[in-house]
Scaffold this motif. Structure first.
Motif, PDB file in Angstrom:
ATOM      1  N   VAL A  17       0.854  -1.182   0.000  1.00 17.81           N
ATOM      2  CA  VAL A  17       0.000   0.000   0.000  1.00 17.81           C
ATOM      3  C   VAL A  17       0.894   1.238   0.000  1.00 17.81           C
ATOM      4  O   VAL A  17       1.803   1.352   0.813  1.00 17.81           O
ATOM      5  CB  VAL A  17      -0.926   0.018   1.240  1.00 17.81           C
ATOM      6  N   GLU A  18       0.612   2.153  -0.929  1.00 14.91           N
ATOM      7  CA  GLU A  18       1.310   3.436  -0.962  1.00 14.91           C
ATOM      8  C   GLU A  18       0.338   4.498  -0.475  1.00 14.91           C
ATOM      9  O   GLU A  18      -0.808   4.539  -0.925  1.00 14.91           O
ATOM     10  CB  GLU A  18       1.799   3.736  -2.376  1.00 14.91           C
ATOM     11  N   MET A  19       0.809   5.331   0.465  1.00 14.61           N
ATOM     12  CA  MET A  19      -0.063   6.299   1.119  1.00 14.61           C
ATOM     13  C   MET A  19       0.620   7.633   1.328  1.00 14.61           C
ATOM     14  O   MET A  19       1.839   7.708   1.323  1.00 14.61           O
ATOM     15  CB  MET A  19      -0.483   5.758   2.495  1.00 14.61           C
ATOM     16  N   VAL A  20      -0.234   8.644   1.561  1.00 16.52           N
ATOM     17  CA  VAL A  20       0.220   9.978   1.930  1.00 16.52           C
ATOM     18  C   VAL A  20      -0.590  10.398   3.151  1.00 16.52           C
ATOM     19  O   VAL A  20      -1.800  10.198   3.201  1.00 16.52           O
ATOM     20  CB  VAL A  20      -0.010  10.984   0.779  1.00 16.52           C
ATOM     21  N   CYS A  21       0.104  10.967   4.116  1.00 13.88           N
ATOM     22  CA  CYS A  21      -0.565  11.465   5.319  1.00 13.88           C
ATOM     23  C   CYS A  21       0.169  12.736   5.738  1.00 13.88           C
ATOM     24  O   CYS A  21       1.339  12.689   6.142  1.00 13.88           O
ATOM     25  CB  CYS A  21      -0.524  10.420   6.434  1.00 13.88           C
ATOM     26  N   GLY A  22      -0.510  13.860   5.628  1.00 11.06           N
ATOM     27  CA  GLY A  22       0.146  15.132   5.929  1.00 11.06           C
ATOM     28  C   GLY A  22       1.265  15.380   4.937  1.00 11.06           C
ATOM     29  O   GLY A  22       1.058  15.321   3.734  1.00 11.06           O
ATOM     30  N   THR A  23       2.474  15.594   5.445  1.00 14.78           N
ATOM     31  CA  THR A  23       3.628  15.830   4.576  1.00 14.78           C
ATOM     32  C   THR A  23       4.465  14.579   4.360  1.00 14.78           C
ATOM     33  O   THR A  23       5.483  14.626   3.690  1.00 14.78           O
ATOM     34  CB  THR A  23       4.527  16.928   5.171  1.00 14.78           C
TER      35      THR A  23
END
Length: 80
Positions: A17-23
């Motif tokens: 899983v590739e994710m973004v959270c905030g910066t």
């Protein structure tokens, strides 16, 4: 803080899983035998990830809440 999943791949070896959270951005691979975490963002722009025996050890190894949430999100997706 919201975790945005950008890509999820389920294969015979596990779930990536590739994710973004905030910066922060991370790629988490969960297999039957290990958890691999590659954090991208800030000062950690390298391509070398870290290997952990299980999800609990991976979560405990990181101080930032964003990375912890991303690992937990990947774990939830792996069992679904």
């Amino acid at each position: 803080m919201t975790v945005n999943v950008t890509e999820a791949t389920r294969g015979s070896n596990g779930v990536e899983v590739e994710m973004v959270c905030g910066t922060s951005a991370a790629s988490v691979l969960i297999t039957a035998s290990a958890v691999y975490v590659l954090v991208r963002g800030g000062a950690t722009r390298g391509k070398v990830g870290r290997r952990f025996a299980d999800v609990a050890s991976a979560v405990a190894a990181y101080k930032t809440d964003a990375v912890r949430r991303m690992i937990e999100t990947a774990a939830e997706m792996a069992v679904a």
